[in-house]
Design a protein around this motif. Structure first.
Motif, PDB file in Angstrom:
ATOM      1  N   GLU A  24      73.318 102.827  25.611  1.00 17.20           N
ATOM      2  CA  GLU A  24      74.303 103.443  25.240  1.00 17.20           C
ATOM      3  C   GLU A  24      74.890 102.836  24.073  1.00 17.20           C
ATOM      4  OE1 GLU A  24      76.119 106.307  24.260  1.00 17.20           O
ATOM      5  OE2 GLU A  24      75.839 106.890  25.931  1.00 17.20           O
ATOM      6  N   PHE A  25      75.021 103.468  23.086  1.00 15.59           N
ATOM      7  CA  PHE A  25      75.323 102.828  21.651  1.00 15.59           C
ATOM      8  C   PHE A  25      76.974 102.002  21.840  1.00 15.59           C
ATOM      9  CE2 PHE A  25      72.285 105.983  20.156  1.00 15.59           C
ATOM     10  CZ  PHE A  25      71.634 105.010  19.435  1.00 15.59           C
ATOM     11  N   GLY A  26      77.681 102.295  22.610  1.00 16.76           N
ATOM     12  CA  GLY A  26      79.037 101.913  22.803  1.00 16.76           C
ATOM     13  C   GLY A  26      78.877 100.510  23.693  1.00 16.76           C
ATOM     14  N   LEU A  27      77.857 100.326  24.433  1.00 15.34           N
ATOM     15  CA  LEU A  27      77.501  99.133  25.260  1.00 15.34           C
ATOM     16  C   LEU A  27      77.564  97.942  24.343  1.00 15.34           C
ATOM     17  CD1 LEU A  27      75.453 100.193  28.226  1.00 15.34           C
ATOM     18  CD2 LEU A  27      77.935  99.560  28.394  1.00 15.34           C
ATOM     19  N   PHE A  28      76.736  98.001  23.130  1.00 15.66           N
ATOM     20  CA  PHE A  28      76.750  96.904  22.225  1.00 15.66           C
ATOM     21  C   PHE A  28      77.020  96.974  20.642  1.00 15.66           C
ATOM     22  CE2 PHE A  28      73.115  97.647  25.288  1.00 15.66           C
ATOM     23  CZ  PHE A  28      73.225  96.416  25.845  1.00 15.66           C
ATOM     24  N   ARG A  29      78.151  98.140  20.694  1.00 14.94           N
ATOM     25  CA  ARG A  29      78.578  98.412  19.283  1.00 14.94           C
ATOM     26  C   ARG A  29      78.938  97.170  18.527  1.00 14.94           C
ATOM     27  NH1 ARG A  29      82.359 101.955  20.993  1.00 14.94           N
ATOM     28  NH2 ARG A  29      81.210 103.726  20.518  1.00 14.94           N
ATOM     29  N   THR A  30      79.572  96.224  19.110  1.00 14.26           N
ATOM     30  CA  THR A  30      80.137  94.953  18.178  1.00 14.26           C
ATOM     31  C   THR A  30      78.870  94.087  18.090  1.00 14.26           C
ATOM     32  OG1 THR A  30      81.213  94.099  20.025  1.00 14.26           O
ATOM     33  CG2 THR A  30      82.340  95.589  18.675  1.00 14.26           C
ATOM     34  N   ASN A  31      77.698  94.051  18.606  1.00 15.60           N
ATOM     35  CA  ASN A  31      76.890  93.170  18.704  1.00 15.60           C
ATOM     36  C   ASN A  31      75.613  93.581  18.679  1.00 15.60           C
ATOM     37  OD1 ASN A  31      79.470  91.733  20.101  1.00 15.60           O
ATOM     38  ND2 ASN A  31      78.011  90.003  19.807  1.00 15.60           N
ATOM     39  N   GLU A  32      75.364  94.637  17.643  1.00 15.08           N
ATOM     40  CA  GLU A  32      74.081  95.053  17.620  1.00 15.08           C
ATOM     41  C   GLU A  32      72.711  94.079  17.385  1.00 15.08           C
ATOM     42  OE1 GLU A  32      74.397  98.498  15.143  1.00 15.08           O
ATOM     43  OE2 GLU A  32      75.763  99.680  16.471  1.00 15.08           O
ATOM     44  N   THR A  33      73.319  93.144  16.267  1.00 16.42           N
ATOM     45  CA  THR A  33      72.348  92.150  15.978  1.00 16.42           C
ATOM     46  C   THR A  33      71.918  91.296  16.899  1.00 16.42           C
ATOM     47  OG1 THR A  33      73.248  92.278  13.514  1.00 16.42           O
ATOM     48  CG2 THR A  33      71.714  90.351  14.159  1.00 16.42           C
ATOM     49  N   ASP A  34      72.970  90.840  17.852  1.00 14.83           N
ATOM     50  CA  ASP A  34      72.513  90.183  18.813  1.00 14.83           C
ATOM     51  C   ASP A  34      71.720  90.916  20.035  1.00 14.83           C
ATOM     52  OD1 ASP A  34      73.917  87.946  18.119  1.00 14.83           O
ATOM     53  OD2 ASP A  34      75.790  88.814  18.821  1.00 14.83           O
ATOM     54  N   PHE A  35      71.911  92.172  20.198  1.00 19.82           N
ATOM     55  CA  PHE A  35      71.090  92.941  20.992  1.00 19.82           C
ATOM     56  C   PHE A  35      69.275  92.992  20.336  1.00 19.82           C
ATOM     57  CE2 PHE A  35      69.613  97.395  22.341  1.00 19.82           C
ATOM     58  CZ  PHE A  35      69.545  96.991  23.756  1.00 19.82           C
TER      59      PHE A  35
END
Length: 340
Positions: A113-124
């Protein structure tokens, strides 16, 4: 002779360890938010794992990596083997390395779900890059007509996956048409529902003090996106036709909403109820109900209301729960309803 016996013992021990390792039950690692975190994805993942364990308990083990933030920690059940702090860059790298070192893990299943990693997409993305095990991604949200930047971002996620799972035909169509994903990479597995043993509606209404009432209900973690004011605006006219109607608003405010906004939305609803004189016809059940109690509330409901503002919503756990309890549903149009 003594040395030979010792060597034989050592050899046999090593062979037994090797055989045990080779025969060790394979593991699937599910990366997801997970109860007791109060989140729709968490509940879905727990239900999915319970169902898989009931069906395939002797075939493989399912372990969980729970997604949380460093500020909001939880005490998890035994199936949670790892924790990913979604706001901690190092946590992504540590998790990937631990997955790679664990020979038992044969597959990584990500509930996305996009909200789970919204602030750390690069790390994901870094996490996906480092993991050497097969990855399957379950997309709970698929946004149509993306701009080029968002399209490339989703395509990059999918490039790391051996397969992608969506829950509706419309979601698959969007991935193919708008994101150029090969249809052979996409599987449709519907959301699923609980098998609910029927309980008499009148008995349940008596139990919860709603005898003689026509019950409208909605449930879920409260946020402005649920547009509950839509029902409140319509309620005065409904009451003229059906005076004994009561509208149940079931669920506490979403934790992330409380974190950023407090109870502003709930306060607005209460003020609207007061101004419209609806105090006798609206009841808040401001808590995260255990499953058995929630299913009873849904079974006593005469009409379930789904008034989401988000027309791009692909699936809804609350909608599915209502279906499982045999609720007639009035809904705003969402992707889920185009073609399941």
């Amino acid at each position: 002779m003594k040395n030979k016996i010792q060597r034989d013992i050592i050899r046999l021990t090593l062979e037994q360890k090797k055989a045990a390792s080779e025969n060790r039950t394979s593991e699937i690692l599910v990366i997801s938010s997970y109860p007791p975190r109060e989140c729709g994805i968490a509940t879905y993942s727990q239900d999915l794992i319970t169902a898989l364990n009931n069906k395939f308990q002797s075939s493989f083990l399912i372990k969980v990596c729970a997604v949380e933030t460093s500020k909001y920690k939880h005490s998890y059940p035994k199936e949670v083997a790892y924790v990913l702090e979604s706001d901690n860059q190092k946590s992504y790298i540590d998790l990937a390395e631990n997955i790679n070192k664990n020979d038992a893990i044969q597959m990584v299943l990500i509930q996305h779900e996009f909200g789970l990693f919204r602030t750390n997409e690069t790390d994901f993305i870094t996490l996906l890059t480092i993991i050497t095990k097969p990855i399957i991604i379950v997309f709970h949200t698929i946004l149509p007509q993306p701009d080029e930047l968002f399209k490339r971002s989703v395509q990059k996620l999918i490039s790391f996956a051996k397969a992608v799972i969506v829950m509706t035909h419309s979601s698959k169509k969007i991935l193919i048409d708008d994101y150029s994903v090969s249809p052979h990479k996409i599987s449709i597995i519907p959301h699923g529902i609980h098998l609910v043993a029927h309980t008499d509606k009148d008995v349940l209404k008596r139990k919860y003090g709603l005898s003689g009432k026509k019950v409208l209900a909605t449930f879920g973690l409260l946020s402005s996106g649920k547009s509950i004011e839509t029902t409140l605006d319509a309620l005065p006219e409904i009451i003229q036709e059906v005076p004994d109607v009561v509208f149940l608003i079931i669920g506490k405010t979403h934790p992330s909403v409380v974190k950023h906004e407090g109870e502003v939305y709930r306060a607005m609803l209460k003020e609207k109820i007061k101004k419209s004189g609806l105090q006798q016809n609206v009841k808040f059940i401001n808590k995260y109900l255990p499953l058995d109690e929630l299913l009873e509330y849904l079974q006593l409901t005469d009409i379930y209301l789904f008034t989401s503002k988000d027309r791009n919503q692909a699936v809804s756990g609350t909608f599915s729960y209502a279906i499982s309890c045999g609720c007639p549903i009035i809904s705003t149009p969402i992707h889920m309803l185009w073609k399941y």
